[in-house]
Write an enzyme that holds these catalytic residues in place. Structure first.
Site, PDB file in Angstrom:
ATOM      1  CG  HIS A 163      -1.995   0.907   1.648  1.00  0.00           C
ATOM      2  ND1 HIS A 163      -2.585   1.823   0.031  1.00  0.00           N
ATOM      3  CD2 HIS A 163      -2.527   1.155   2.200  1.00  0.00           C
ATOM      4  CE1 HIS A 163      -3.476   2.890   0.214  1.00  0.00           C
ATOM      5  NE2 HIS A 163      -3.708   2.323   1.987  1.00  0.00           N
ATOM      6  CG  HIS A 189      -1.843   3.028 -10.174  1.00  0.00           C
ATOM      7  ND1 HIS A 189      -3.248   2.652  -9.910  1.00  0.00           N
ATOM      8  CD2 HIS A 189      -1.759   3.500  -9.263  1.00  0.00           C
ATOM      9  CE1 HIS A 189      -4.112   3.583  -8.744  1.00  0.00           C
ATOM     10  NE2 HIS A 189      -2.678   3.605  -8.302  1.00  0.00           N
ATOM     11  CG  ASP A 245       3.982   5.774  -5.005  1.00  0.00           C
ATOM     12  OD1 ASP A 245       3.854   6.466  -3.865  1.00  0.00           O
ATOM     13  OD2 ASP A 245       3.031   4.833  -4.369  1.00  0.00           O
TER      14      ASP A 245
END
Ligand code: ACO
Length: 444
Positions: free
Chosen positions: A284, A323, A379
């Site tokens: 996560h 993603h 990220d």
């Protein structure tokens, strides 16, 4: 069209006039059922009416990891993965990042509307004046081992806040709800910065009420002997944009954890501690940490071709690319990319950052990645910015938790005001033994 045998599968039996319906034939009995379709969903409880006989419990749906189950209605975050859209309360993240700041966005998420000037001034004042923590919270944090993971420290300390504010147990009291929202959003940067300084063995630096929310966080992290810490506005703005981008992402694992625990009617600090725990997991909140570990392994730009060969041969994963939801691009990545250069102007480039830039360029030129629609996700860049700010990788998830707190709080408020919600209690398919005879220990 329902057959003569059509039954009302819904427990309330009120679907006959609906135009949007689903007809299901149970081949065990030959019965046909009609269920209402609302907003692209059918009610899982409607399946209970599908039985082989009166004693039958009724059908359940089996959905490990809730991959296709809507657990709530929400007015907070909207995602369209194909189109690359993320909105909070209907406002696109592009507009919010251009015109707003994190504190205003947090107000929007928690309260449902953008604030008026007076409302914003009041909100800013309240958040600023609740950044301090009780001295015993500080002592509690001092009790952790010198090398405690800062996310573990954050998780326990957020939970411990419930003991400092017992009034928050009154979860339906609007004043208590508001105070919990303010305290959580205000204190999260303080706790995060204390955890950081604890790891370094530095004295904790207290909040500075003259600074903005992101500036104050930078000050609590980096202030040393100087009288006043003056953060570079480009760094503060990049951090603020990252905070906006991470504020909410609808029913992700940590938000679902907050809602699940909150459904027991426990206080909000305990519910949000559950969110911090879920975010701690490497699947996560930990992906940006993995980006930096990958760059460490690559070592120099000369090794990039070999590394990419390894990715194509499936020996490696290009962390920070791809993603689950955003298949064309991650809108958050597009926004934050612009701030990476600004941050590097201030902090200077490091060899790791040069590898990242070159790796991205080569991957985006390579058919393996373009064919699979693999683009950098948020990220990839957030890790680079945290690295440039001098953050140790252990702190990345902690920084993520700061803005996500507004999302957790907003979702928790939605939960406690939602009459349709009850204690979350999934069902199971029991797969084990039944009715075994106990065997004494000597006979086993
Ligand atoms: N590196 C190499 N190949 C990849 C990557 C990657 N990062 N991501 C996907 N692929 C490949 C898969 O192997 C697959 O190839 P194939 O069709 O030839 O078998 C294809 O691309 C499709 O990938 P899926 O696994 O179906 O994509 P999925 O939606 O299941 O996975 C995920 C998404 C988990 C994010 C994945 O892209 C990944 O592991 N990325 C790296 C980890 C990462 O950066 N996570 C952060 C996400 S952002 C966030 O959580 C805030």
């Amino acid at each position: 069209m329902a057959s003569e045998q059509t039954q009302q599968a819904g427990e309330d039996g009120g679907v006959a006039t609906a135009q949007e319906t689903l007809s299901i034939t149970d081949n065990r009995t030959g019965e046909t059922y009609e269920m209402e379709i609302t907003e692209g969903t059918v009610r899982a409880m409607d399946f209970r009416g599908i039985k082989v006989n009166e004693d039958d419990f009724g059908l359940m749906t089996y959905d490990p990891a809730f991959k296709n189950t809507a657990s709530t209605r929400s007015k907070i975050g909207y995602i369209d993965g194909e189109a690359g859209i993320l909105e909070y309360r209907g406002y696109s993240i592009e507009q919010l990042c251009e015109h707003s700041n994190y504190l205003e966005t947090a107000y929007l998420i928690v309260n449902g509307e953008l604030p008026s000037k007076d409302e914003y001034a009041q909100w800013e004042h309240e958040i600023t004046h609740h950044t301090y923590v009780h001295e015993n919270v500080k002592k509690l944090m001092e009790g952790f081992r010198y090398d405690a993971h800062p996310m573990g420290m954050l998780q326990s300390t957020v939970g411990a806040l419930s003991t400092f504010y017992p009034g928050a147990n009154n979860i339906t009291d609007e004043h208590e709800q508001h105070m919990a929202a303010v305290r959580l959003i205000a204190k999260m940067p303080t706790l995060a910065a204390f955890a950081y300084r604890h790891n370094l063995g530095l004295p904790y630096s207290y909040p500075d009420n003259d600074l903005s929310y992101p500036e104050n966080f930078l000050s609590m992290l980096f202030k040393m002997a100087e009288w006043k810490y003056e953060p570079d506005p480009r760094l503060a703005r990049a951090l603020d944009v990252l905070f906006i981008l991470h504020a909410d992402h609808e029913q992700n694992a940590s938000t679902a954890a907050v809602r699940n625990v909150g459904s027991t009617q426990v206080d909000p600090y305990s519910a949000i501690a559950a969110g911090v725990s879920a975010l701690y997991g490497p699947l996560h909140g930990g992906a940006n940490e993995q980006v930096l570990r990958m760059l460490d392994r690559i070592g120099t730009t000369d090794n990039i071709p070999d590394f990419l060969e390894g990715v194509k041969n499936r020996e490696e994963r290009l962390m920070g690319f791809g993603h689950r939801v955003y298949k064309n691009y991650d809108p958050r990545a597009r926004i934050i990319k612009h701030h990476v250069d600004e941050v590097l102007e201030v902090t200077g480039k490091s060899p790791k950052l040069e590898i990242a830039v070159e790796l991205e360029k080569r991957a985006l030129d390579d058919e393996f990645f373009t064919e699979r629609k693999l683009y950098p996700n948020v990220d990839y860049y957030s890790g680079l910015i945290y690295e440039a700010l001098g953050m140790p990788t252990d702190m990345f998830t902690v920084i993520f938790a700061i803005p996500r707190t507004s999302g957790w709080v907003g979702q928790w408020l939605e939960l406690v005001k939602d009459d349709e919600q009850a204690i979350a209690r999934p069902r199971q398919i029991y797969d084990g033994y039944r009715e075994r005879e106990y065997v004494g220990i000597d006979e086993r």
